[in-house]
Design a protein around this motif. Structure first.
Motif, PDB file in Angstrom:
ATOM      1  N   PHE A   1      19.906 -39.723  37.062  1.00 23.89           N
ATOM      2  CA  PHE A   1      18.701 -40.013  36.283  1.00 23.89           C
ATOM      3  C   PHE A   1      18.932 -39.836  34.782  1.00 23.89           C
ATOM      4  O   PHE A   1      17.993 -39.903  33.999  1.00 23.89           O
ATOM      5  N   ARG A   2      20.177 -39.600  34.396  1.00 23.77           N
ATOM      6  CA  ARG A   2      20.573 -39.468  32.987  1.00 23.77           C
ATOM      7  C   ARG A   2      19.825 -38.346  32.267  1.00 23.77           C
ATOM      8  O   ARG A   2      19.548 -38.425  31.068  1.00 23.77           O
ATOM      9  N   LEU A   3      19.521 -37.309  33.024  1.00 28.11           N
ATOM     10  CA  LEU A   3      18.805 -36.190  32.419  1.00 28.11           C
ATOM     11  C   LEU A   3      19.673 -35.476  31.392  1.00 28.11           C
ATOM     12  O   LEU A   3      19.166 -34.906  30.422  1.00 28.11           O
ATOM     13  N   TYR A   4      21.003 -35.548  31.558  1.00 28.20           N
ATOM     14  CA  TYR A   4      21.887 -34.834  30.639  1.00 28.20           C
ATOM     15  C   TYR A   4      22.166 -35.614  29.357  1.00 28.20           C
ATOM     16  O   TYR A   4      22.921 -35.149  28.501  1.00 28.20           O
ATOM     17  N   ARG A   5      21.594 -36.795  29.244  1.00 26.65           N
ATOM     18  CA  ARG A   5      21.678 -37.524  27.979  1.00 26.65           C
ATOM     19  C   ARG A   5      20.498 -37.207  27.068  1.00 26.65           C
ATOM     20  O   ARG A   5      20.428 -37.684  25.939  1.00 26.65           O
ATOM     21  N   ILE A   6      19.552 -36.463  27.589  1.00 26.35           N
ATOM     22  CA  ILE A   6      18.351 -36.117  26.822  1.00 26.35           C
ATOM     23  C   ILE A   6      18.582 -34.783  26.118  1.00 26.35           C
ATOM     24  O   ILE A   6      18.888 -33.771  26.767  1.00 26.35           O
ATOM     25  N   ARG A   7      18.447 -34.786  24.817  1.00 26.35           N
ATOM     26  CA  ARG A   7      18.595 -33.529  24.067  1.00 26.35           C
ATOM     27  C   ARG A   7      17.322 -32.702  24.219  1.00 26.35           C
ATOM     28  O   ARG A   7      16.217 -33.222  24.053  1.00 26.35           O
ATOM     29  N   TRP A   8      17.497 -31.437  24.525  1.00 25.01           N
ATOM     30  CA  TRP A   8      16.349 -30.585  24.800  1.00 25.01           C
ATOM     31  C   TRP A   8      15.401 -30.485  23.614  1.00 25.01           C
ATOM     32  O   TRP A   8      14.208 -30.302  23.786  1.00 25.01           O
ATOM     33  N   ARG A   9      15.950 -30.631  22.424  1.00 24.17           N
ATOM     34  CA  ARG A   9      15.088 -30.503  21.237  1.00 24.17           C
ATOM     35  C   ARG A   9      14.031 -31.608  21.199  1.00 24.17           C
ATOM     36  O   ARG A   9      12.973 -31.446  20.585  1.00 24.17           O
TER      37      ARG A   9
ATOM     38  N   PRO B   1      29.396 -39.198  30.254  1.00 21.03           N
ATOM     39  CA  PRO B   1      30.642 -38.481  29.955  1.00 21.03           C
ATOM     40  C   PRO B   1      30.386 -36.987  29.825  1.00 21.03           C
ATOM     41  O   PRO B   1      29.346 -36.555  29.348  1.00 21.03           O
ATOM     42  N   ILE B   2      31.383 -36.200  30.301  1.00 18.63           N
ATOM     43  CA  ILE B   2      31.243 -34.744  30.296  1.00 18.63           C
ATOM     44  C   ILE B   2      31.562 -34.196  28.906  1.00 18.63           C
ATOM     45  O   ILE B   2      32.551 -34.565  28.284  1.00 18.63           O
ATOM     46  N   SER B   3      30.712 -33.315  28.424  1.00 18.20           N
ATOM     47  CA  SER B   3      30.956 -32.611  27.164  1.00 18.20           C
ATOM     48  C   SER B   3      30.571 -31.159  27.360  1.00 18.20           C
ATOM     49  O   SER B   3      29.991 -30.777  28.387  1.00 18.20           O
ATOM     50  N   ARG B   4      30.892 -30.321  26.379  1.00 16.55           N
ATOM     51  CA  ARG B   4      30.541 -28.902  26.502  1.00 16.55           C
ATOM     52  C   ARG B   4      29.034 -28.708  26.604  1.00 16.55           C
ATOM     53  O   ARG B   4      28.553 -27.833  27.309  1.00 16.55           O
ATOM     54  N   ARG B   5      28.280 -29.575  25.862  1.00 17.56           N
ATOM     55  CA  ARG B   5      26.817 -29.473  25.955  1.00 17.56           C
ATOM     56  C   ARG B   5      26.344 -29.778  27.366  1.00 17.56           C
ATOM     57  O   ARG B   5      25.497 -29.064  27.918  1.00 17.56           O
ATOM     58  N   ILE B   6      26.918 -30.809  27.998  1.00 20.30           N
ATOM     59  CA  ILE B   6      26.497 -31.191  29.345  1.00 20.30           C
ATOM     60  C   ILE B   6      26.918 -30.125  30.359  1.00 20.30           C
ATOM     61  O   ILE B   6      26.156 -29.772  31.268  1.00 20.30           O
ATOM     62  N   VAL B   7      28.138 -29.579  30.207  1.00 19.31           N
ATOM     63  CA  VAL B   7      28.593 -28.518  31.109  1.00 19.31           C
ATOM     64  C   VAL B   7      27.654 -27.318  31.033  1.00 19.31           C
ATOM     65  O   VAL B   7      27.261 -26.731  32.055  1.00 19.31           O
ATOM     66  N   GLY B   8      27.258 -26.957  29.815  1.00 16.21           N
ATOM     67  CA  GLY B   8      26.327 -25.847  29.651  1.00 16.21           C
ATOM     68  C   GLY B   8      24.996 -26.118  30.318  1.00 16.21           C
ATOM     69  O   GLY B   8      24.430 -25.233  30.984  1.00 16.21           O
ATOM     70  N   GLN B   9      24.489 -27.351  30.153  1.00 15.70           N
ATOM     71  CA  GLN B   9      23.213 -27.696  30.785  1.00 15.70           C
ATOM     72  C   GLN B   9      23.332 -27.671  32.309  1.00 15.70           C
ATOM     73  O   GLN B   9      22.407 -27.235  33.005  1.00 15.70           O
TER      74      GLN B   9
END
Length: 633
Positions: free
Chosen positions: A66-74, A5-13
């Motif tokens: 590959f679900r890379l945008y579900r991984i939190r960078w921290r 799902p699209i969120s502001r965090r994912i859009v930024g990434q």
């Protein structure tokens, strides 16, 4: 595979990744074709700029798949770096396929050399930004909220690495690792997360004093008790707190999706870790068969053994669990715990095993099918001072519960005994031995009930036992009192004792006595020294040890078997069995006499009689008759 799902965090990434992919592509173009190709009329550059949106789109779609945008960078990890590499590789192959479709000239511009450079730069930029963000976020979370304690990690394996990594991330929580010690030669002189392997376990005391260690973390989950004892002994001169890291699977808690991990399982070293043998494990699933769907009654359910019996039985799906005891507070506590932790509704029964009428009332109302008799007076010196109470509770109570169980058709009856019943010197041990004889005799009279006896040594951590007593003495600053420097005891943990009891219930048929392989006896003096060291103190320096002399009824060394008892193996490698021996036909008569003496308060005569009966010195029928001691049952 659906996109997240699209969120502001994912859009930024996505926007950041698009910029990084574009930068990597243009940089690879420059590295391949040189700076002269930057002229606006250059056909090569125009081709790259036209195809760049296609490349960016393919890469972003691949990252989503590959679900890379579900991984939190921290929480970026090595596994996540593999994800970046895999998604980049897939998008590169697909992009090259599109170029082949567009025509011969375009693939020539995007030669394999340029695409390899682009592939490498893309992975490096995307991974570098994410790792950099993690390092920055970890650093920004550091606050001087707690004073730092310097920690030395014993063990540079997987558990040690995990501990070091988490402590470095959470240095603000008060513990900062300074290095490792490990006995593996190939690890010496190496570094893990920047921390050096400083030496071996032989060097712990020296290193701890040299670098000012305040916490020693033993990160060797597979270490045997002897190894931990050796480590503890080497820490004797160091006033550092000792903690034990459990198995690596228990150490890491959290979601695999986020990569969060917590050091919630690190705990202080317990005395159970210092057993002079490996703890015995029983397959509890095998025991479920004879308890599942049964109405199970436990006497002494509020005690150390009784309450643990209730916990383990509760997990084996009994039809009903009956908690019988005379202490209302302890029965209430275990009842509420079982409701809270297991979601079952046990039946709490306040009753005294000395009251046969009350027992009959309970058995007729509840109709238990399996009985575990754990109720007993167990404190040796107290029973020396009150032998009549020992007889009433341990002899009369055992006979009452066993007879009522047999009369009411109980299928299995398990009697909890003690090693002090072997060649007894104490009133407590002698009354438990008489209880064994009563159970053995009833097993021959009531073939419809399967009787079993369980005999084991001291239980670590039970109420009133030696270990909690010593721990309280240490908390008060000492001294620790030991009766005799040569006194030894067999020790087991409460879970071990309960597993043995349950196993005996599965195997017992005709009053057999079951015993646990308890290894070598432990010297009480060694136990006291271990406990002092576990507290970060030094025996005879910080905490004194005083010898008070052997108390009434105590033996220097306990035994598990009579000379006449044959120890035979069972299907369980760590449990053996001894067939029940013959009992005197006058046992009922002499037990009646003991009970009468106890009720009349004839203390001096009673103690002598208890020991004689327990040792098999039963008087003849004529003697009993002439003495006029026969009583009506």
């Amino acid at each position: 595979m659906p996109l997240p799902p699209i969120s502001r965090r994912i859009v930024g990434q996505i926007l950041i990744d698009a910029a990084l992919v574009s930068a990597a592509n243009l940089a690879s173009f420059l590295l391949k074709h040189g700076s002269s190709s930057l002229r606006s009329d250059n056909a090569y550059l125009q081709t790259v700029l036209v195809t760049l949106p296609l490349l960016v789109t393919l890469r972003v779609v691949a990252f989503g798949l590959f679900r890379l945008y579900r991984i939190r960078w921290r929480y970026m990890s090595v596994h996540d770096l593999k994800t970046v590499a895999g998604a980049t590789t897939l998008s590169t192959v697909v992009f090259y396929g599109f170029l082949r479709v567009l025509g011969d000239g375009v693939p020539w511009v995007y030669s394999w050399g340029m695409q390899i450079i682009d592939w490498v730069l893309t992975i490096c930029l995307l991974s570098g930004v994410r790792i950099g963000y993690r390092l920055w976020s970890d650093k920004s979370l550091e606050t001087p909220s707690l004073p730092s304690q310097r920690a030395l990690i014993v063990g540079a394996g997987d558990a040690g690495e995990t501990v070091a990594r988490e402590l470095l991330r959470r240095s603000a929580e008060g513990i900062v690792p300074v290095g490792f010690v490990d006995d593996e030669p190939k690890r010496r002189g190496t570094r893990i997360h920047g921390l050096p392997v400083l030496g071996t376990t032989q060097d712990i005391a020296t290193l701890a004093q040299k670098i000012g260690v305040e916490v020693i973390l033993i990160a060797i989950p597979s270490a045997a008790g002897k190894t931990i004892r050796d480590i503890v002994a080497r820490c004797e001169a160091v006033p550092a707190r000792l903690c034990l890291v459990p198995d690596i699977t228990d150490l890491i808690e959290g979601s695999s999706a986020t990569g969060i991990s917590r050091l919630t399982s690190i705990r202080a070293v317990k005395i159970e870790d210092l057993l002079r043998r490996e703890p015995v494990q029983t397959d509890m699933a095998e025991l479920a068969g004879y308890l599942s769907g049964q109405r199970v009654l436990v006497t002494g359910a509020g005690g150390s053994i009784g309450s643990e019996l209730c916990r383990q039985i509760a997990g084996l799906n009994p039809a009903r669990l009956l908690l019988l005891g005379r202490g209302e507070n302890s029965i209430f506590e275990i009842e509420q715990e079982l409701i809270r932790e297991f979601g079952i509704a046990p039946i709490a029964i306040i009753a005294d095993v000395k009251d046969k009428d009350r027992l009959e009332e309970v058995f007729l109302a509840e109709r238990p099918t399996v009985v575990f008799h754990a109720a007993a007076h167990k404190h040796v010196p107290l029973m020396e001072a009150s032998p009549s109470e020992a007889v009433k509770n341990n002899v009369l109570g055992t006979r009452n519960i066993a007879e009522v169980a047999a009369a009411c058709g109980v299928r299995k009856f398990v009697y909890v005994s003690t090693d002090k019943a072997v060649n007894p010197e104490s009133v407590m041990g002698a009354t438990k031995r008489i209880g064994e004889q009563i159970v053995s005799s009833l097993s021959r009279q009531h073939l419809g009930t399967e009787f079993a006896v369980v005999r084991f040594g001291n239980v670590l951590g039970s109420r009133g036992s030696v270990v909690p007593t010593m721990q309280k003495q240490i908390a008060r600053g000492g001294p620790i009192t030991v009766t005799d420097p040569q006194m030894t005891r067999y020790f087991m943990t409460i879970p071990e004792a309960v597993q043995l009891i349950l196993q005996a219930g599965a195997m017992g048929k005709h009053g057999e006595t079951f015993l646990l392989d308890m290894g070598d006896p432990v010297r009480i003096l060694d136990l006291a020294r271990d406990l002092i060291r576990l507290s970060g103190l030094r025996p005879d320096v910080d905490i004194k040890i005083e010898f008070t002399g052997v108390r009434p009824g105590e033996k220097i060394n306990e035994e598990l078997l009579y000379a006449s008892e044959a120890r035979c193996p069972t299907a369980h490698a760590k449990i053996s069995v001894s067939e029940s021996g013959t009992t005197s036909p006058l046992l009922t008569t002499v037990v009646d006499r003991l009970i009468r003496l106890a009720c009349e308060g004839e203390r001096d005569t009673l103690r002598e009689e208890i020991l004689r009966v327990a040792r098999g010195e039963v008087p003849t029928a004529e003697t009993v008759f002439v003495a006029g001691t026969t009583v009506r049952r």
